[in-house]
Design a protein around this motif. Structure first.
Motif, PDB file in Angstrom:
ATOM      1  N   GLY A 105       0.790  -1.218   0.000  1.00  0.00           N
ATOM      2  CA  GLY A 105       0.000   0.000   0.000  1.00  0.00           C
ATOM      3  C   GLY A 105       0.824   1.270   0.000  1.00  0.00           C
ATOM      4  N   ASN A 106       0.319   2.275  -0.705  1.00  0.00           N
ATOM      5  CA  ASN A 106       0.918   3.603  -0.687  1.00  0.00           C
ATOM      6  C   ASN A 106       0.369   4.460   0.451  1.00  0.00           C
ATOM      7  N   TYR A 107      -0.863   4.196   0.851  1.00  0.00           N
ATOM      8  CA  TYR A 107      -1.497   5.023   1.873  1.00  0.00           C
ATOM      9  C   TYR A 107      -2.558   4.214   2.607  1.00  0.00           C
ATOM     10  N   SER A 108      -2.974   4.735   3.751  1.00  0.00           N
ATOM     11  CA  SER A 108      -4.110   4.191   4.488  1.00  0.00           C
ATOM     12  C   SER A 108      -4.728   5.301   5.313  1.00  0.00           C
ATOM     13  N   GLY A 109      -5.964   5.090   5.731  1.00  0.00           N
ATOM     14  CA  GLY A 109      -6.642   6.022   6.617  1.00  0.00           C
ATOM     15  C   GLY A 109      -7.673   5.272   7.431  1.00  0.00           C
ATOM     16  N   ALA A 110      -7.677   5.470   8.741  1.00  0.00           N
ATOM     17  CA  ALA A 110      -8.676   4.826   9.595  1.00  0.00           C
ATOM     18  C   ALA A 110      -9.946   5.655   9.594  1.00  0.00           C
ATOM     19  N   THR A 111     -11.102   5.000   9.464  1.00  0.00           N
ATOM     20  CA  THR A 111     -12.365   5.723   9.328  1.00  0.00           C
ATOM     21  C   THR A 111     -13.318   5.535  10.491  1.00  0.00           C
ATOM     22  N   ALA A 112     -13.173   4.485  11.292  1.00  0.00           N
ATOM     23  CA  ALA A 112     -14.104   4.273  12.398  1.00  0.00           C
ATOM     24  C   ALA A 112     -13.498   3.316  13.417  1.00  0.00           C
ATOM     25  N   ILE A 113     -14.010   3.393  14.657  1.00  0.00           N
ATOM     26  CA  ILE A 113     -13.556   2.521  15.742  1.00  0.00           C
ATOM     27  C   ILE A 113     -14.747   2.231  16.638  1.00  0.00           C
ATOM     28  N   ASN A 114     -14.896   0.971  17.067  1.00  0.00           N
ATOM     29  CA  ASN A 114     -16.016   0.648  17.950  1.00  0.00           C
ATOM     30  C   ASN A 114     -15.557   0.656  19.406  1.00  0.00           C
ATOM     31  N   LEU A 115     -16.471   0.328  20.323  1.00  0.00           N
ATOM     32  CA  LEU A 115     -16.179   0.433  21.744  1.00  0.00           C
ATOM     33  C   LEU A 115     -15.125  -0.576  22.193  1.00  0.00           C
TER      34      LEU A 115
END
Length: 381
Positions: free
Chosen positions: A96-106
């Motif tokens: 991968g060239n890039y990544s981004g985290a979009t959500a997290i649960n409890l």
């Protein structure tokens, strides 16, 4: 334990809030100057080593935050998780060239997007063995949210045509036969008279704890309408429609009570709307800042607090002035920049928001002393 106490307190309030949203904003025109101004502290989340900028995407009800950091330029970011003042990298998919985290649960399970060397986004979930692609055979895909049961809401395309019909709104759940894989359940669409129309489809933009989803649907009859997916066995879809008299609408956010925030479009304009969680999904128009006539709502928590924008436009044209970020709460509308504590907010310019949790905390991106930084805003007592 403090976090769990706060979460339990929120749970006791939710039944009351189901009815209060309609009451609070049904009489929005009565808002007076005596309304108390809320104040928020603001925290700079910093950056990962070797990066110069950060942006926050979402957070859970413990205050754990996800987003991405970059070293400048495009498509070189890496996802992060911020917890108790410490920022940790999520890593990237193989090649991968890039990544981004979009959500997290409890439980701290993180989802996001990233490429595998071709710059096309692919949805992933972070596990103890690394990042796992949710739809490895798709053209591209996006993970929007993950609930506390581990179900993931998002969108994926079956090809690269870019037509609406090539996209599918979906819910991913772990494969019981192989925990390294996820199964996608496609959500229904609203089909018009011509089932081959390439403009027919739907996008998921929000997903909540009970498995309900919201977004927008297109076909040759309705054009574009906000929509809602139930959490029944077939994930039945509901056309939320526009605000009465308008011609189109989009749903952008939803809370755990099933209320949807979005925008509805009269001619040459946009109004912020919340579709309530009653049987008819009644549309409620939200007030704008004084002198404004154009806006949208895009995030809502289970306390009925809403984030969006407000602007002034020239009637009968698409000439829209600069938008101001706003917060609706306690029956009023406030410019987001003005609710920062004067001392703790010194040096900050809020440029965008991304999410609001059920504690009322807000995350987004701003400029802090000249640097692009992810922030956490926390309501003060």
């Amino acid at each position: 334990m403090k976090h769990m106490k706060n979460i339990n307190q929120i749970g006791r309030c939710l039944r009351l809030k189901r009815a209060m949203l309609l009451t609070s904003f049904g009489c929005a025109s009565i808002i007076t100057s005596a309304l108390a101004q809320p104040l928020y502290s603001v925290t700079d989340l910093g950056t990962l080593p070797g990066t110069v900028a950060s942006s926050a995407t979402s957070l859970n009800d413990r205050g754990d935050i996800v987003g991405s950091c970059s070293s400048g330029g495009s498509f070189n970011g890496v996802g992060f998780v911020w917890r108790n003042g410490v920022m940790i990298s999520t890593g990237k998919l193989p090649k991968g060239n890039y990544s981004g985290a979009t959500a997290i649960n409890l439980s701290g399970v993180v989802v996001g997007d990233g490429d595998i060397g071709d710059f096309r986004p692919q949805a992933w979930v972070k596990t103890s063995s690394g990042l796992i692609e949710l739809s490895p055979n798709s053209g591209n895909s996006h993970a929007i949210s993950i609930n506390n049961n581990g179900a993931i809401g998002g969108d994926y395309s079956k090809g690269l045509s870019g037509s609406m019909s090539s996209w599918k709104a979906a819910i991913w759940t772990p494969d019981p036969k192989d925990p390294r894989k996820y199964r996608a359940t496609d959500l229904p669409i609203i089909v018009g008279p011509d089932p081959t129309f390439t403009g027919t489809g739907a996008f998921l933009t929000a997903f909540n704890q009970s498995g309900q989803a919201a977004g927008y649907a297109d076909n040759e009859v309705i054009g574009q309408h906000a929509c809602f997916w139930n959490n029944d066995a077939t994930h039945s879809i509901v056309d939320l429609g526009p605000f009465p008299g308008d011609w189109s609408s989009i749903g952008w956010g939803m809370n755990d009570l099933g209320q949807v925030a979005g925008e509805s479009h009269p001619s040459f304009s946009s109004r912020p709307v919340v579709w309530n969680n009653d049987a008819s999904h009644t549309a409620i128009e939200l007030p704008l800042l004084p002198g404004d006539n154009y806006g949208m709502a895009s995030r809502i928590n289970s306390l009925g607090q809403i984030l969006g924008s407000s602007a002034a436009s020239e009637p009968g044209t698409w000439n829209v002035g600069p938008a101001r970020l706003v917060l609706w709460r306690d029956g009023g509308v406030f410019e987001l920049q003005t609710v920062l504590d004067p001392v703790m907010g010194a040096g900050w310019t809020i440029t965008s928001f991304s999410a609001i949790n059920n504690l009322g905390q807000i995350v987004g991106t701003g400029v802090h002393n000249g640097q692009s930084r992810a922030f956490l805003m926390t309501p003060l007592p």
